[in-house]
Design an enzyme around this catalytic site. Structure first.
Site, PDB file in Angstrom:
ATOM      1  N   VAL A  11      -7.359 -17.016 -26.181  1.00  7.79           N
ATOM      2  CA  VAL A  11      -6.804 -17.212 -24.846  1.00  7.79           C
ATOM      3  C   VAL A  11      -7.348 -18.491 -24.209  1.00  7.79           C
ATOM      4  O   VAL A  11      -6.601 -19.373 -23.785  1.00  7.79           O
ATOM      5  CB  VAL A  11      -7.136 -15.987 -23.959  1.00  7.79           C
ATOM      6  CG1 VAL A  11      -6.717 -16.248 -22.520  1.00  7.79           C
ATOM      7  CG2 VAL A  11      -6.454 -14.753 -24.505  1.00  7.79           C
ATOM      8  N   THR A 121      -8.377  -9.967 -19.879  1.00 11.04           N
ATOM      9  CA  THR A 121      -7.779  -8.729 -19.394  1.00 11.04           C
ATOM     10  C   THR A 121      -8.904  -7.833 -18.911  1.00 11.04           C
ATOM     11  O   THR A 121      -9.692  -7.337 -19.704  1.00 11.04           O
ATOM     12  CB  THR A 121      -7.004  -8.039 -20.530  1.00 11.04           C
ATOM     13  OG1 THR A 121      -6.103  -9.000 -21.053  1.00 11.04           O
ATOM     14  CG2 THR A 121      -6.241  -6.844 -20.018  1.00 11.04           C
ATOM     15  N   GLU A 157      -2.725 -13.593 -18.951  1.00 14.52           N
ATOM     16  CA  GLU A 157      -1.938 -14.367 -19.911  1.00 14.52           C
ATOM     17  C   GLU A 157      -1.095 -13.413 -20.737  1.00 14.52           C
ATOM     18  O   GLU A 157      -1.454 -12.262 -20.902  1.00 14.52           O
ATOM     19  CB  GLU A 157      -2.864 -15.217 -20.797  1.00 14.52           C
ATOM     20  CG  GLU A 157      -4.061 -14.480 -21.380  1.00 14.52           C
ATOM     21  CD  GLU A 157      -3.730 -13.487 -22.444  1.00 14.52           C
ATOM     22  OE1 GLU A 157      -2.717 -13.723 -23.118  1.00 14.52           O
ATOM     23  OE2 GLU A 157      -4.457 -12.491 -22.590  1.00 14.52           O
ATOM     24  N   PHE A 158       0.013 -13.952 -21.237  1.00 15.40           N
ATOM     25  CA  PHE A 158       0.907 -13.120 -22.036  1.00 15.40           C
ATOM     26  C   PHE A 158       1.157 -13.766 -23.389  1.00 15.40           C
ATOM     27  O   PHE A 158       2.157 -13.515 -24.030  1.00 15.40           O
ATOM     28  CB  PHE A 158       2.229 -12.910 -21.288  1.00 15.40           C
ATOM     29  CG  PHE A 158       2.041 -12.301 -19.919  1.00 15.40           C
ATOM     30  CD1 PHE A 158       1.824 -10.934 -19.798  1.00 15.40           C
ATOM     31  CD2 PHE A 158       2.035 -13.083 -18.780  1.00 15.40           C
ATOM     32  CE1 PHE A 158       1.618 -10.356 -18.548  1.00 15.40           C
ATOM     33  CE2 PHE A 158       1.834 -12.516 -17.525  1.00 15.40           C
ATOM     34  CZ  PHE A 158       1.629 -11.148 -17.409  1.00 15.40           C
ATOM     35  N   ARG A 160       1.038 -14.704 -27.261  1.00 13.12           N
ATOM     36  CA  ARG A 160       0.900 -13.969 -28.521  1.00 13.12           C
ATOM     37  C   ARG A 160       0.215 -14.854 -29.537  1.00 13.12           C
ATOM     38  O   ARG A 160       0.546 -16.046 -29.645  1.00 13.12           O
ATOM     39  CB  ARG A 160       2.278 -13.597 -29.087  1.00 13.12           C
ATOM     40  CG  ARG A 160       3.028 -12.561 -28.308  1.00 13.12           C
ATOM     41  CD  ARG A 160       4.496 -12.616 -28.653  1.00 13.12           C
ATOM     42  NE  ARG A 160       5.043 -13.940 -28.336  1.00 13.12           N
ATOM     43  CZ  ARG A 160       6.221 -14.385 -28.733  1.00 13.12           C
ATOM     44  NH1 ARG A 160       6.992 -13.646 -29.495  1.00 13.12           N
ATOM     45  NH2 ARG A 160       6.638 -15.583 -28.392  1.00 13.12           N
ATOM     46  N   LYS A 228      -0.551  -6.917 -16.263  1.00 10.30           N
ATOM     47  CA  LYS A 228      -0.956  -7.193 -17.643  1.00 10.30           C
ATOM     48  C   LYS A 228      -1.012  -5.907 -18.475  1.00 10.30           C
ATOM     49  O   LYS A 228      -0.457  -5.818 -19.578  1.00 10.30           O
ATOM     50  CB  LYS A 228      -2.327  -7.894 -17.640  1.00 10.30           C
ATOM     51  CG  LYS A 228      -2.947  -8.092 -19.003  1.00 10.30           C
ATOM     52  CD  LYS A 228      -2.160  -9.082 -19.839  1.00 10.30           C
ATOM     53  CE  LYS A 228      -2.535  -8.987 -21.281  1.00 10.30           C
ATOM     54  NZ  LYS A 228      -3.131 -10.126 -21.855  1.00 10.30           N
ATOM     55  N   CYS A 284      -5.073  -6.794 -28.324  1.00  4.91           N
ATOM     56  CA  CYS A 284      -4.619  -6.364 -26.996  1.00  4.91           C
ATOM     57  C   CYS A 284      -4.028  -4.968 -26.926  1.00  4.91           C
ATOM     58  O   CYS A 284      -4.444  -4.167 -26.087  1.00  4.91           O
ATOM     59  CB  CYS A 284      -3.611  -7.367 -26.465  1.00  4.91           C
ATOM     60  SG  CYS A 284      -4.419  -8.860 -25.903  1.00  4.91           S
TER      61      CYS A 284
HETATM   62  C1  UDX Z   1      -8.885 -12.596 -24.831  1.00  5.49           C
HETATM   63  C2  UDX Z   1      -9.320 -11.972 -23.540  1.00  5.49           C
HETATM   64  O1  UDX Z   1     -10.520 -12.445 -23.134  1.00  5.49           O
HETATM   65  C3  UDX Z   1      -9.285 -10.500 -23.649  1.00  5.49           C
HETATM   66  O2  UDX Z   1      -9.641  -9.912 -22.447  1.00  5.49           O
HETATM   67  C4  UDX Z   1      -7.895 -10.154 -23.986  1.00  5.49           C
HETATM   68  O3  UDX Z   1      -7.690  -8.786 -23.934  1.00  5.49           O
HETATM   69  C5  UDX Z   1      -7.586 -10.694 -25.340  1.00  5.49           C
HETATM   70  O4  UDX Z   1      -7.703 -12.016 -25.330  1.00  5.49           O
HETATM   71  P1  UDX Z   1      -9.734 -13.693 -26.931  1.00  5.49           P
HETATM   72  O5  UDX Z   1      -9.607 -15.052 -26.353  1.00  5.49           O
HETATM   73  O6  UDX Z   1      -8.723 -13.273 -27.935  1.00  5.49           O
HETATM   74  O7  UDX Z   1      -9.776 -12.617 -25.768  1.00  5.49           O
HETATM   75  O8  UDX Z   1     -11.175 -13.329 -27.375  1.00  5.49           O
HETATM   76  P2  UDX Z   1     -12.137 -14.047 -28.365  1.00  5.49           P
HETATM   77  O9  UDX Z   1     -11.370 -14.783 -29.392  1.00  5.49           O
HETATM   78  O10 UDX Z   1     -13.132 -12.988 -28.729  1.00  5.49           O
HETATM   79  O11 UDX Z   1     -12.835 -15.133 -27.441  1.00  5.49           O
HETATM   80  C6  UDX Z   1     -13.794 -14.902 -26.509  1.00  5.49           C
HETATM   81  C7  UDX Z   1     -14.707 -16.126 -26.506  1.00  5.49           C
HETATM   82  O12 UDX Z   1     -15.627 -16.007 -25.438  1.00  5.49           O
HETATM   83  C8  UDX Z   1     -15.521 -16.293 -27.782  1.00  5.49           C
HETATM   84  O13 UDX Z   1     -15.353 -17.600 -28.273  1.00  5.49           O
HETATM   85  C9  UDX Z   1     -16.952 -16.051 -27.337  1.00  5.49           C
HETATM   86  O14 UDX Z   1     -17.899 -16.815 -28.062  1.00  5.49           O
HETATM   87  C10 UDX Z   1     -16.887 -16.467 -25.887  1.00  5.49           C
HETATM   88  N1  UDX Z   1     -17.926 -15.899 -25.040  1.00  5.49           N
HETATM   89  C11 UDX Z   1     -18.215 -14.597 -25.118  1.00  5.49           C
HETATM   90  C12 UDX Z   1     -18.599 -16.717 -24.162  1.00  5.49           C
HETATM   91  O15 UDX Z   1     -18.368 -17.913 -24.098  1.00  5.49           O
HETATM   92  N2  UDX Z   1     -19.535 -16.178 -23.330  1.00  5.49           N
HETATM   93  C13 UDX Z   1     -19.889 -14.885 -23.397  1.00  5.49           C
HETATM   94  O16 UDX Z   1     -20.765 -14.442 -22.648  1.00  5.49           O
HETATM   95  C14 UDX Z   1     -19.203 -14.063 -24.329  1.00  5.49           C
HETATM   96  C1  UDX Z   2       0.246  -9.250 -27.441  1.00  9.27           C
HETATM   97  C2  UDX Z   2       1.297  -9.474 -26.345  1.00  9.27           C
HETATM   98  O1  UDX Z   2       2.589  -9.663 -26.949  1.00  9.27           O
HETATM   99  C3  UDX Z   2       0.935 -10.657 -25.486  1.00  9.27           C
HETATM  100  O2  UDX Z   2       1.850 -10.779 -24.409  1.00  9.27           O
HETATM  101  C4  UDX Z   2      -0.471 -10.438 -24.936  1.00  9.27           C
HETATM  102  O3  UDX Z   2      -0.879 -11.539 -24.184  1.00  9.27           O
HETATM  103  C5  UDX Z   2      -1.453 -10.225 -26.076  1.00  9.27           C
HETATM  104  O4  UDX Z   2      -1.025  -9.117 -26.860  1.00  9.27           O
HETATM  105  P1  UDX Z   2      -0.348 -10.333 -29.807  1.00  9.27           P
HETATM  106  O5  UDX Z   2      -1.186  -9.108 -29.974  1.00  9.27           O
HETATM  107  O6  UDX Z   2      -0.956 -11.657 -30.052  1.00  9.27           O
HETATM  108  O7  UDX Z   2       0.268 -10.375 -28.323  1.00  9.27           O
HETATM  109  O8  UDX Z   2       0.921 -10.247 -30.765  1.00  9.27           O
HETATM  110  P2  UDX Z   2       2.308  -9.477 -30.737  1.00  9.27           P
HETATM  111  O9  UDX Z   2       3.331 -10.396 -31.270  1.00  9.27           O
HETATM  112  O10 UDX Z   2       2.576  -8.851 -29.435  1.00  9.27           O
HETATM  113  O11 UDX Z   2       2.081  -8.342 -31.830  1.00  9.27           O
HETATM  114  C6  UDX Z   2       1.161  -7.285 -31.639  1.00  9.27           C
HETATM  115  C7  UDX Z   2       1.262  -6.275 -32.769  1.00  9.27           C
HETATM  116  O12 UDX Z   2       2.469  -5.567 -32.701  1.00  9.27           O
HETATM  117  C8  UDX Z   2       1.206  -6.916 -34.161  1.00  9.27           C
HETATM  118  O13 UDX Z   2       0.379  -6.124 -34.990  1.00  9.27           O
HETATM  119  C9  UDX Z   2       2.632  -6.862 -34.632  1.00  9.27           C
HETATM  120  O14 UDX Z   2       2.716  -6.773 -36.027  1.00  9.27           O
HETATM  121  C10 UDX Z   2       3.120  -5.600 -33.958  1.00  9.27           C
HETATM  122  N1  UDX Z   2       4.572  -5.609 -33.717  1.00  9.27           N
HETATM  123  C11 UDX Z   2       5.114  -6.513 -32.856  1.00  9.27           C
HETATM  124  C12 UDX Z   2       5.378  -4.663 -34.331  1.00  9.27           C
HETATM  125  O15 UDX Z   2       4.885  -3.821 -35.102  1.00  9.27           O
HETATM  126  N2  UDX Z   2       6.716  -4.669 -34.062  1.00  9.27           N
HETATM  127  C13 UDX Z   2       7.282  -5.556 -33.203  1.00  9.27           C
HETATM  128  O16 UDX Z   2       8.493  -5.491 -32.995  1.00  9.27           O
HETATM  129  C14 UDX Z   2       6.453  -6.518 -32.586  1.00  9.27           C
END
Ligand code: UDX
Ligand code: UDX
Length: 438
Positions: A11, A121, A157-158, A160, A228, A284
């Site tokens: 994100v 989130t 954020e939304f 994927r 969200k 998510c």
């Molecule tokens: C995001 C959102 O934060 C989460 O709430 C949402 O539900 C899914 O997407 P994402 O960006 O996918 O998470 O998470 P991740 O790839 O685990 O990245 C989090 C980052 O924050 C990591 O790079 C981690 O090192 C960093 N981090 C964590 C910090 O910089 N400070 C901290 O204290 C903890």
């Molecule tokens: C999701 C939401 O779409 C996004 O808006 C939010 O910000 C983060 O979570 P993401 O998890 O990255 O995104 O991918 P997504 O394309 O939504 O797929 C999620 C899961 O659902 C995957 O495992 C995918 O394989 C599954 N999926 C998706 C299905 O099984 N069927 C579908 O029709 C669509």
């Protein structure tokens, strides 16, 4: 504007890179030194289509650090908190990283007006909680109360994974929740090029045809936070619904892809997120549906629909193994190849990936597991070293000389395998109704 993004995960990094490309001055901060070192060398620490190119293009406007003191928070207009919020045992979100980030920001704010944005989130009500942490940290370091120099906003954020940059540049909507009108103004200005869609699209991510101005939803904090969870849970239950129909479709001999098409062409339903298979994974849907149920519980409310969507989803992982057993009769000593490890194509992310549960269940039952994935093998080896899996870099090799193949992730390249020949020799389970095996 001057922007700080805390957390360079899927994100944070995509958001930071997109804002830098749009001309804002962005600092990305992460506690993970390995990630920051890679980013400073202009290398992507995660696999995401076009991220390499966009890192280059964003380069003049972006810097990376692990050190809050280098982030110039005192003169920053917008701070995004986008650190991870993993699930705790009871389904609620672990907010410790958000707390640390909010505290670090609060202690460094100054007279300049800064909007602190929850991009992660976070549970409903977290906006107020973050505000209190920022305020306490400010008082602790400055010795007096803050004087209207910051506001909290929720800007979910939304995006994927696998299309994170395209989703960031070309969103369906932007949601901004805040009780302070100045915060809404600042964020609307920050996102102006996206809202108006008047920026020059990067060559690698052309603007979709017919893309017009992007609607903005401005609301209070709690509404933005709930949007969200409600959006993700709705998508999750749409998938579980089609999977429930798929189970019946298999029994009555119907073609679920045609059924999904027939349903989805109804404009009230829509065709997206009706792909049947072994269900959702990722960072998510599992986490957010669990958190929604947990939040409702705090208010003595049940969410039977969301809870059922979860049950249906996670049961599918057992069903795959049961179907394999029904086909092979005995799993012990059999060699089963999993095609695809990542939770969806175009990512190397393994969070809540069905492949992990399926591999564990097969190993428990005595099967030998092989696996192929175009990009996620290294992550799997690193994150699950205890799983005895034989990995293959070549999908053809992975499927030769085994008793069964399960297509777990629908990477397009798997369509090229000789499925006709495979099906004549071994058990083939198309976990995504992807192969048209007839
Ligand atoms: C995001 C959102 O934060 C989460 O709430 C949402 O539900 C899914 O997407 P994402 O960006 O996918 O998470 O998470 P991740 O790839 O685990 O990245 C989090 C980052 O924050 C990591 O790079 C981690 O090192 C960093 N981090 C964590 C910090 O910089 N400070 C901290 O204290 C903890
Ligand atoms: C999701 C939401 O779409 C996004 O808006 C939010 O910000 C983060 O979570 P993401 O998890 O990255 O995104 O991918 P997504 O394309 O939504 O797929 C999620 C899961 O659902 C995957 O495992 C995918 O394989 C599954 N999926 C998706 C299905 O099984 N069927 C579908 O029709 C669509």
């Amino acid at each position: 504007m001057k922007v700080l993004v805390i957390g360079t995960g899927y994100v944070g990094l995509n958001t930071g890179v997109a804002l830098a490309y749009l001309g804002h001055k962005v600092t990305c901060l992460d506690v993970d030194e390995r990630k920051i070192k890679m980013l400073q060398d202009c290398k992507a620490p995660i696999y995401e289509p076009h991220l390499d190119t966009m890192l280059e293009l964003a380069c003049p406007n972006i810097q990376y650090t692990t050190n809050y003191d280098e982030a110039d928070i005192a003169i920053t207009d917008v701070v995004f908190i986008s650190v991870g919020t993993p699930s705790l045992m009871d389904g609620s979100a672990n907010l410790e990283y958000v707390r640390q980030a909010a505290h670090s920001v609060g202690s460094r704010l100054n007279d300049h007006f800064t909007v602190v944005v929850n991009k992660s989130t976070v549970p409903i009500g977290s906006g107020h909680w973050v505000s209190a942490i920022v305020r306490d940290a400010y008082i602790e370091s400055h010795g007096h109360k803050p004087d209207g120099n910051y506001a909290i906003a929720s800007n979910p954020e939304f995006l994927r994974q696998g299309s994170a940059l395209a989703d960031t540049f070309y969103p369906d909507r932007i949601v901004v929740g805040a009780s302070d009108a100045r915060a809404i103004d600042v964020l609307t200005n920050l996102y102006r090029p996206l809202l108006n869609q008047d920026f020059a699209a990067p060559d690698c991510l052309p603007r979709p045809e017919g893309m017009g101005a992007v609607p903005v939803v401005t609301c209070d904090l709690a509404s933005a936070e709930l949007i969200k969870y409600a959006a993700n849970s709705f998508l999750a239950l749409k998938i579980s619904y089609i999977n429930e129909i798929a189970a019946l479709s298999d029994k009555v001999g119907a073609d679920i892809n045609q059924v999904a098409r027939g349903i989805g062409l109804d404009s009230r339903i829509g065709p997206r997120f009706l792909n049947p298979g072994i269900g959702w994974g990722g960072s998510c849907f599992g986490k957010d549906t669990a958190a929604l149920v947990a939040t409702a519980k705090e208010y003595n409310l049940e969410m039977p629909i969301v809870a059922a969507a979860r049950d249906v989803n996670y049961r599918l992982r057992d069903t795959v193994v049961e179907n394999l057993q029904a086909e092979l009769k005995i799993l012990k000593g059999r060699t089963v190849t999993l095609l695809g490890l990542a939770f969806k194509p175009n990512t190397d992310d393994l969070r809540d990936a069905p492949s992990i549960d399926i591999a564990k269940k097969l190993i428990q039952r005595g099967a030998k597991v092989r696996a192929h994935d175009p990009v996620a093998i290294e992550n799997m080896k690193r994150q699950y070293p205890e799983l005895e899996i034989e990995y293959f870099q070549d999908a053809n090799e992975a499927v030769s000389d085994c008793d069964a193949v399960v297509l777990v992730t629908e990477w397009p390249e798997y369509r090229k395998l000789d499925w006709k020949a495979l099906k004549s020799r071994i058990a083939v389970l198309d976990g995504r109704y992807f192969l048209n095996l007839g």
